[in-house]
Write a protein that holds these residues in place. Structure first.
Motif, PDB file in Angstrom:
ATOM      1  N   PHE A   1       0.758  -1.251   0.021  1.00 33.96           N
ATOM      2  CA  PHE A   1      -0.204   0.017  -0.093  1.00 33.96           C
ATOM      3  C   PHE A   1       1.036   1.368   0.038  1.00 33.96           C
ATOM      4  O   PHE A   1       0.648   2.151  -0.859  1.00 33.96           O
ATOM      5  CB  PHE A   1      -0.949  -0.016   1.320  1.00 33.96           C
ATOM      6  CG  PHE A   1      -1.672   1.326   1.459  1.00 33.96           C
ATOM      7  CD1 PHE A   1      -2.877   1.736   0.585  1.00 33.96           C
ATOM      8  CD2 PHE A   1      -1.074   2.127   2.661  1.00 33.96           C
ATOM      9  CE1 PHE A   1      -3.369   2.749   0.948  1.00 33.96           C
ATOM     10  CE2 PHE A   1      -1.803   3.368   2.614  1.00 33.96           C
ATOM     11  CZ  PHE A   1      -3.071   3.681   1.879  1.00 33.96           C
ATOM     12  N   ASN A   2       1.981   1.176   0.718  1.00 36.45           N
ATOM     13  CA  ASN A   2       2.803   2.446   0.760  1.00 36.45           C
ATOM     14  C   ASN A   2       3.250   2.692  -0.293  1.00 36.45           C
ATOM     15  O   ASN A   2       3.671   3.917  -0.815  1.00 36.45           O
ATOM     16  CB  ASN A   2       4.343   1.822   1.896  1.00 36.45           C
ATOM     17  CG  ASN A   2       3.845   2.207   3.121  1.00 36.45           C
ATOM     18  OD1 ASN A   2       2.592   2.218   3.533  1.00 36.45           O
ATOM     19  ND2 ASN A   2       4.554   1.629   3.989  1.00 36.45           N
TER      20      ASN A   2
ATOM     21  N   PHE B   1       0.634   4.207  -2.717  1.00 35.14           N
ATOM     22  CA  PHE B   1       0.178   5.626  -2.298  1.00 35.14           C
ATOM     23  C   PHE B   1       1.243   6.576  -2.685  1.00 35.14           C
ATOM     24  O   PHE B   1       0.895   7.655  -3.002  1.00 35.14           O
ATOM     25  CB  PHE B   1       0.187   5.454  -0.772  1.00 35.14           C
ATOM     26  CG  PHE B   1      -0.734   6.624  -0.139  1.00 35.14           C
ATOM     27  CD1 PHE B   1      -2.003   6.839   0.127  1.00 35.14           C
ATOM     28  CD2 PHE B   1       0.129   7.548   0.543  1.00 35.14           C
ATOM     29  CE1 PHE B   1      -2.621   7.828   0.317  1.00 35.14           C
ATOM     30  CE2 PHE B   1      -0.538   8.882   1.182  1.00 35.14           C
ATOM     31  CZ  PHE B   1      -1.806   8.930   1.134  1.00 35.14           C
ATOM     32  N   ALA B   2       2.681   6.322  -2.297  1.00 36.76           N
ATOM     33  CA  ALA B   2       3.615   7.149  -2.606  1.00 36.76           C
ATOM     34  C   ALA B   2       3.706   7.413  -4.113  1.00 36.76           C
ATOM     35  O   ALA B   2       4.006   8.692  -4.502  1.00 36.76           O
ATOM     36  CB  ALA B   2       4.912   6.534  -2.305  1.00 36.76           C
TER      37      ALA B   2
ATOM     38  N   VAL C   1       0.594   9.722  -4.816  1.00 36.84           N
ATOM     39  CA  VAL C   1       0.701  11.260  -4.378  1.00 36.84           C
ATOM     40  C   VAL C   1       1.797  11.770  -5.002  1.00 36.84           C
ATOM     41  O   VAL C   1       1.902  12.968  -5.364  1.00 36.84           O
ATOM     42  CB  VAL C   1       0.746  11.060  -2.951  1.00 36.84           C
ATOM     43  CG1 VAL C   1       1.378  12.232  -2.061  1.00 36.84           C
ATOM     44  CG2 VAL C   1      -0.463  10.536  -2.213  1.00 36.84           C
TER      45      VAL C   1
ATOM     46  N   PHE D   1       1.852  15.396  -7.015  1.00 43.58           N
ATOM     47  CA  PHE D   1       2.670  16.356  -6.685  1.00 43.58           C
ATOM     48  C   PHE D   1       3.452  17.040  -7.778  1.00 43.58           C
ATOM     49  O   PHE D   1       3.537  18.324  -8.055  1.00 43.58           O
ATOM     50  CB  PHE D   1       3.619  15.804  -5.492  1.00 43.58           C
ATOM     51  CG  PHE D   1       3.238  16.115  -4.090  1.00 43.58           C
ATOM     52  CD1 PHE D   1       1.961  16.881  -3.880  1.00 43.58           C
ATOM     53  CD2 PHE D   1       3.825  15.891  -2.965  1.00 43.58           C
ATOM     54  CE1 PHE D   1       1.490  17.019  -2.547  1.00 43.58           C
ATOM     55  CE2 PHE D   1       3.455  16.221  -1.756  1.00 43.58           C
ATOM     56  CZ  PHE D   1       2.329  16.688  -1.700  1.00 43.58           C
TER      57      PHE D   1
ATOM     58  N   LEU E   1       3.292  30.248 -13.107  1.00 44.21           N
ATOM     59  CA  LEU E   1       4.432  31.417 -12.566  1.00 44.21           C
ATOM     60  C   LEU E   1       4.847  31.943 -13.894  1.00 44.21           C
ATOM     61  O   LEU E   1       5.059  33.124 -13.799  1.00 44.21           O
ATOM     62  CB  LEU E   1       4.972  30.643 -11.574  1.00 44.21           C
ATOM     63  CG  LEU E   1       4.592  30.614 -10.086  1.00 44.21           C
ATOM     64  CD1 LEU E   1       5.612  30.018  -9.302  1.00 44.21           C
ATOM     65  CD2 LEU E   1       4.217  31.878  -9.842  1.00 44.21           C
TER      66      LEU E   1
ATOM     67  N   GLU F   1       4.663  35.828 -14.705  1.00 45.74           N
ATOM     68  CA  GLU F   1       6.009  36.460 -14.780  1.00 45.74           C
ATOM     69  C   GLU F   1       5.851  37.310 -16.196  1.00 45.74           C
ATOM     70  O   GLU F   1       6.259  38.398 -16.063  1.00 45.74           O
ATOM     71  CB  GLU F   1       7.236  35.662 -14.583  1.00 45.74           C
ATOM     72  CG  GLU F   1       7.459  35.289 -13.209  1.00 45.74           C
ATOM     73  CD  GLU F   1       7.656  36.524 -12.181  1.00 45.74           C
ATOM     74  OE1 GLU F   1       8.520  37.286 -12.598  1.00 45.74           O
ATOM     75  OE2 GLU F   1       7.075  36.732 -11.164  1.00 45.74           O
TER      76      GLU F   1
ATOM     77  N   THR G   1       3.510  39.812 -16.486  1.00 48.45           N
ATOM     78  CA  THR G   1       4.011  41.228 -15.514  1.00 48.45           C
ATOM     79  C   THR G   1       4.855  41.953 -16.476  1.00 48.45           C
ATOM     80  O   THR G   1       4.948  43.205 -16.596  1.00 48.45           O
ATOM     81  CB  THR G   1       4.659  40.660 -14.343  1.00 48.45           C
ATOM     82  OG1 THR G   1       3.627  39.802 -13.823  1.00 48.45           O
ATOM     83  CG2 THR G   1       4.719  41.714 -13.184  1.00 48.45           C
TER      84      THR G   1
END
Lengths: 318, 177
Positions: A13-14, A17-18, A21, A25, A36, A40, A43
């Protein structure tokens, strides 16, 4: 044998999950960084549009002299998008900047729009390059109405221009090429013909009818507006003309009030006779350059009336 | 059976552990993002303020050539008659937006005159003419020297005096409020 194989592909499971996730990420990080970078760039482009306005400020002309051409160089290839708003409340020239980038899309959405209220920028809608040139001319009708700012980036070839135009652009390198023969014009340059109309002319200036012909459209001009008609797209030219008309009307009213102010303390009445003329001049409006000749006629009338007055309301000449 | 229960509890504990780590990581990234955006926003505000101030400086230098105020016989001269009419009748407050200024004032420096605001009733024996005063919390005020010219109908001649123009660009923080 088969049992062992099944064990081999088992994931705890670890790990599952890792991985999930971690993938989320990484996706979020990539999304955040691209957003961004985009922000930028926008801007920077918005700041560039503001700076461009400040750069145009020192170019303001004195009374009757046109400012010499001036170059504005961007650090990388850029697009300067020029617009025009002729509404009564927000009458302005609009500037937007788009800088190119080697990362991601070469061109992304332009930065925020900068509204320039005190200037009348005559240019193409899209100007692209690293080096941009601009020049400022005063517009007197018969008093000073505003500044005509011509702005360009592409190469122009002036064929057989009159002496004063030749002197103005002749010794400069601001993307302007002056010649007597169309054949000598650099390739890819916009050909502007002054004395003869040839099929290879992109723009033709007809001094007799005070008319500039480009893209099958006629733009009528008076005085320094000729430069605006040559350098600007037709709808930008017409829009700026309407803005200038509003300013002309406003100034006529201002001069009428100034005349009343001086009159109250003057024994002779000073410029009293000009007041009805000014109010009449303020009542004339034009929507297209076709009606410019009528306004010009009235402006000359007004100039003739102001000339003999001892306390002249303005000193400019058409 | 008991061994299975222990395994389940262990797995539950691991899931909880993961969830806490995940929350901690999220909070950590949120804090970094907050920190970054607060720095970035203040930097953008600073840049915008600088641009408005530079614009105000450029306007103080160029104002004497604006058609609303120009006195065409000399460079850097302002037509004071036109300026008072512009203030009183010409709806100068509308120009506050157009010139992107929070404050614009013309002051007579020499010869000294009665220290009072110019309005139609006090003109020309007055010292200052405030054309734009949009807010009390305007930014840095820049100034430049100009000639203030007007027509004196009693002596029937033009008079030019020494003056100063004060201008302040739009205050970005005040505008935000």
């Amino acid at each position: 044998m088969s049992i062992r194989n099944k064990k081999g592909i088992e994931m705890s499971f670890n790990w599952l999950f890792a991985i999930i996730v971690g993938a989320v990420f990484i996706f979020l990080a990539i999304y955040a960084s691209t957003s961004l970078i985009k922000t930028e760039r926008q801007t920077i482009d918005s700041e560039a549009a503001q700076q461009l306005e400040s750069l145009l400020n020192p170019l303001e002309t004195s009374i009757e002299v046109s400012a010499k051409p001036r170059d504005i160089i961007f650090p990388s290839e850029s697009r300067v998008l020029i617009g025009c708003d002729d509404s009564k409340i927000n009458s302005a020239s609009l500037i937007r900047v788009q800088t190119s980038s080697k990362l991601g899309d070469k061109w992304q959405d332009a930065g925020l729009e900068n509204s320039v209220y005190s200037k009348y920028i005559f240019a193409s809608k899209i100007n692209q390059g690293k080096k941009f040139s601009s020049m400022i001319f005063p517009l007197n009708m018969p008093y000073k109405v505003g500044q005509i700012v011509v702005f360009w980036s592409d190469q122009k070839c002036l064929v057989n221009p009159p002496e004063d135009v030749k002197n103005l652009f002749g010794n400069t390198t601001n993307n302007i090429f002056v010649t007597d023969l169309i054949g000598r014009c650099p390739s890819k340059s916009q050909i502007i013909c002054f004395s003869d109309s040839d099929t290879s002319c992109d723009v033709t200036v007809d001094f007799f009818n005070k008319r500039v012909r480009k893209a099958n459209q006629n733009l009528f001009f008076e005085g320094n507006l000729m430069y605006g008609a040559i350098f600007a797209d037709s709808d930008i030219y017409e829009c700026n003309l309407r803005r200038l008309n509003d300013k002309r009307v406003y100034l006529a009213q201002l001069f009428a009030h100034k005349s009343q102010l001086i009159e109250t303390t003057s024994l002779t009445g000073c410029s009293r006779n000009l007041q009805p003329l000014l109010l009449n001049y303020a009542s004339i409006n034009y929507n297209t350059s076709r009606n410019l000749a009528l306004v010009s006629e009235k402006a000359l009338e007004l100039e003739r009336a102001n000339d003999p007055v001892t306390c002249k309301l303005w000193k400019e000449k058409i | 059976m008991e061994g299975k229960n222990i395994m389940n509890k262990k797995a539950q504990l691991k899931v909880q552990e993961m969830a806490f780590v995940l929350i901690a990581v999220m909070i950590f990234f949120a804090l970094i993002a907050l920190f970054y955006f607060s720095i970035r926003i203040s930097s953008v505000q600073k840049n915008a303020q600088e641009l408005f101030e530079n614009n105000a400086k450029a306007i103080t230098l160029a104002l004497s050539r604006y058609p609303e105020l120009v006195w065409s016989e000399c460079s850097n001269c302002i037509d004071l008659d036109k300026a008072i009419v512009f203030k009183e009748i010409g709806n100068s407050s509308n120009y506050a937006k157009k010139w992107e200024l929070d404050y614009l004032m013309i002051e007579r420096v020499y010869p000294k005159s009665q220290s009072r605001e110019c309005v139609l009733g006090t003109y020309p024996t007055c010292s200052s003419l405030t054309l734009i005063n949009k807010t009390s919390s305007f930014g840095i005020v820049s100034y430049s020297f100009v000639n203030l010219c007007r027509y004196d109908s009693q002596s029937n001649q033009q008079i030019c005096e020494l003056g100063k123009i004060y201008a302040s660009g739009k205050n970005v923080k005040a505008g935000k409020k």
